[in-house]
Design a protein around this motif. Sequence first.
Motif, PDB file in Angstrom:
ATOM      1  N   SER A  17      -5.039 -11.528   3.412  1.00 57.84           N
ATOM      2  CA  SER A  17      -6.293 -11.761   4.130  1.00 57.84           C
ATOM      3  C   SER A  17      -6.328 -11.050   5.487  1.00 57.84           C
ATOM      4  O   SER A  17      -6.318 -11.682   6.539  1.00 57.84           O
ATOM      5  CB  SER A  17      -6.500 -13.273   4.317  1.00 57.84           C
ATOM      6  OG  SER A  17      -7.762 -13.526   4.865  1.00 57.84           O
ATOM      7  N   ALA A  96       0.132   1.522   0.988  1.00 55.57           N
ATOM      8  CA  ALA A  96      -1.324   1.658   0.812  1.00 55.57           C
ATOM      9  C   ALA A  96      -1.924   2.516   1.921  1.00 55.57           C
ATOM     10  O   ALA A  96      -2.762   3.386   1.671  1.00 55.57           O
ATOM     11  CB  ALA A  96      -1.986   0.284   0.786  1.00 55.57           C
ATOM     12  N   LYS A 124     -11.358   1.776   8.011  1.00 54.68           N
ATOM     13  CA  LYS A 124     -10.905   2.278   6.714  1.00 54.68           C
ATOM     14  C   LYS A 124      -9.637   1.554   6.280  1.00 54.68           C
ATOM     15  O   LYS A 124      -9.502   1.156   5.114  1.00 54.68           O
ATOM     16  CB  LYS A 124     -10.662   3.792   6.775  1.00 54.68           C
ATOM     17  CG  LYS A 124     -10.204   4.390   5.460  1.00 54.68           C
ATOM     18  CD  LYS A 124     -10.016   5.895   5.571  1.00 54.68           C
ATOM     19  CE  LYS A 124      -9.527   6.474   4.258  1.00 54.68           C
ATOM     20  NZ  LYS A 124      -9.283   7.916   4.352  1.00 54.68           N
ATOM     21  N   THR A 127     -10.462  -1.974   5.060  1.00 55.09           N
ATOM     22  CA  THR A 127     -11.060  -1.929   3.725  1.00 55.09           C
ATOM     23  C   THR A 127      -9.990  -1.718   2.657  1.00 55.09           C
ATOM     24  O   THR A 127      -9.986  -2.390   1.618  1.00 55.09           O
ATOM     25  CB  THR A 127     -12.125  -0.815   3.651  1.00 55.09           C
ATOM     26  OG1 THR A 127     -13.152  -1.124   4.602  1.00 55.09           O
ATOM     27  CG2 THR A 127     -12.726  -0.688   2.266  1.00 55.09           C
ATOM     28  N   LEU A 128      -9.075  -0.804   2.913  1.00 57.78           N
ATOM     29  CA  LEU A 128      -7.993  -0.531   1.954  1.00 57.78           C
ATOM     30  C   LEU A 128      -7.113  -1.753   1.738  1.00 57.78           C
ATOM     31  O   LEU A 128      -6.752  -2.076   0.599  1.00 57.78           O
ATOM     32  CB  LEU A 128      -7.137   0.636   2.440  1.00 57.78           C
ATOM     33  CG  LEU A 128      -7.741   2.013   2.316  1.00 57.78           C
ATOM     34  CD1 LEU A 128      -6.908   3.038   3.066  1.00 57.78           C
ATOM     35  CD2 LEU A 128      -7.850   2.394   0.851  1.00 57.78           C
ATOM     36  N   ARG A 130      -7.859  -4.932   2.254  1.00 59.21           N
ATOM     37  CA  ARG A 130      -8.609  -5.980   1.551  1.00 59.21           C
ATOM     38  C   ARG A 130      -8.662  -5.665   0.050  1.00 59.21           C
ATOM     39  O   ARG A 130      -8.525  -6.556  -0.791  1.00 59.21           O
ATOM     40  CB  ARG A 130     -10.005  -6.134   2.131  1.00 59.21           C
ATOM     41  CG  ARG A 130      -9.986  -6.838   3.473  1.00 59.21           C
ATOM     42  CD  ARG A 130     -11.360  -7.001   4.057  1.00 59.21           C
ATOM     43  NE  ARG A 130     -11.307  -7.812   5.276  1.00 59.21           N
ATOM     44  CZ  ARG A 130     -12.268  -7.880   6.167  1.00 59.21           C
ATOM     45  NH1 ARG A 130     -13.392  -7.193   6.000  1.00 59.21           N
ATOM     46  NH2 ARG A 130     -12.125  -8.638   7.235  1.00 59.21           N
ATOM     47  N   SER A 131      -8.846  -4.406  -0.280  1.00 61.77           N
ATOM     48  CA  SER A 131      -8.861  -3.993  -1.678  1.00 61.77           C
ATOM     49  C   SER A 131      -7.497  -4.236  -2.322  1.00 61.77           C
ATOM     50  O   SER A 131      -7.412  -4.737  -3.452  1.00 61.77           O
ATOM     51  CB  SER A 131      -9.240  -2.518  -1.779  1.00 61.77           C
ATOM     52  OG  SER A 131      -9.148  -2.072  -3.107  1.00 61.77           O
ATOM     53  N   ARG A 132      -6.448  -3.899  -1.610  1.00 59.72           N
ATOM     54  CA  ARG A 132      -5.075  -4.104  -2.134  1.00 59.72           C
ATOM     55  C   ARG A 132      -4.825  -5.583  -2.400  1.00 59.72           C
ATOM     56  O   ARG A 132      -4.216  -5.957  -3.403  1.00 59.72           O
ATOM     57  CB  ARG A 132      -4.052  -3.531  -1.155  1.00 59.72           C
ATOM     58  CG  ARG A 132      -2.610  -3.670  -1.597  1.00 59.72           C
ATOM     59  CD  ARG A 132      -2.337  -2.834  -2.849  1.00 59.72           C
ATOM     60  NE  ARG A 132      -0.986  -3.003  -3.297  1.00 59.72           N
ATOM     61  CZ  ARG A 132      -0.605  -3.884  -4.239  1.00 59.72           C
ATOM     62  NH1 ARG A 132      -1.489  -4.680  -4.809  1.00 59.72           N
ATOM     63  NH2 ARG A 132       0.647  -3.966  -4.601  1.00 59.72           N
ATOM     64  N   ARG A 134      -7.118  -7.870  -3.117  1.00 57.22           N
ATOM     65  CA  ARG A 134      -7.917  -8.251  -4.290  1.00 57.22           C
ATOM     66  C   ARG A 134      -7.234  -7.824  -5.590  1.00 57.22           C
ATOM     67  O   ARG A 134      -7.218  -8.566  -6.574  1.00 57.22           O
ATOM     68  CB  ARG A 134      -9.321  -7.643  -4.213  1.00 57.22           C
ATOM     69  CG  ARG A 134     -10.261  -8.388  -3.290  1.00 57.22           C
ATOM     70  CD  ARG A 134     -11.712  -7.940  -3.465  1.00 57.22           C
ATOM     71  NE  ARG A 134     -11.917  -6.523  -3.198  1.00 57.22           N
ATOM     72  CZ  ARG A 134     -12.123  -5.996  -1.987  1.00 57.22           C
ATOM     73  NH1 ARG A 134     -12.170  -6.768  -0.928  1.00 57.22           N
ATOM     74  NH2 ARG A 134     -12.307  -4.700  -1.846  1.00 57.22           N
ATOM     75  N   ILE A 135      -6.679  -6.631  -5.597  1.00 51.89           N
ATOM     76  CA  ILE A 135      -5.980  -6.136  -6.791  1.00 51.89           C
ATOM     77  C   ILE A 135      -4.783  -7.023  -7.102  1.00 51.89           C
ATOM     78  O   ILE A 135      -4.556  -7.408  -8.248  1.00 51.89           O
ATOM     79  CB  ILE A 135      -5.551  -4.662  -6.600  1.00 51.89           C
ATOM     80  CG1 ILE A 135      -6.788  -3.764  -6.588  1.00 51.89           C
ATOM     81  CG2 ILE A 135      -4.556  -4.233  -7.670  1.00 51.89           C
ATOM     82  CD1 ILE A 135      -6.524  -2.350  -6.098  1.00 51.89           C
TER      83      ILE A 135
END
Length: 146
Positions: A17, A96, A124, A127-128, A130-132, A134-135
């Motif tokens: 988070s 990442a 940026k 965002t990366l 947060r995406s990591r 979620r994955i």
Amino acid sequence: MAPIPVQETQAMIAGMSPHLDPEAYVFCTVAEAASGARLHDRALATFNEAEGQTLILPIAVASEAGFATDLPMRRITLAVHSALDGVGLTAAVATALAAACIPCNMVAAYHHDHAFVPASQAEKALTLLRSRARIAAAEMTKGTAP
């Protein structure tokens, strides 16, 4: 009651988070710890090394003290309470960000880990990460986590 630290790698990544601090910071160094003593109360963090003491200062404080401020950094706090003996969170974050050519300086504290990234790339990076997260959460849900 304090939360129990998370130790499992995928759980740390899924729960990181990340939050972006609005403040800009700079890493500064002084040859002797006594030289930086007047700034301790205004420093986010300090660390003593053989070559001198590192201070992480808000950019305004660093400027006022005469330090170079040409590499402003933003702090991304990983809100998961990671275990001090947990393995893999720092590597996942650094990997990442490195894949996106975003430099980072990791600082681990008792409750959380913090990634300092160049201010110009902070959004940026957020965002990366947060995406990591979620994955990793999706992999845990599917049972495909390594």
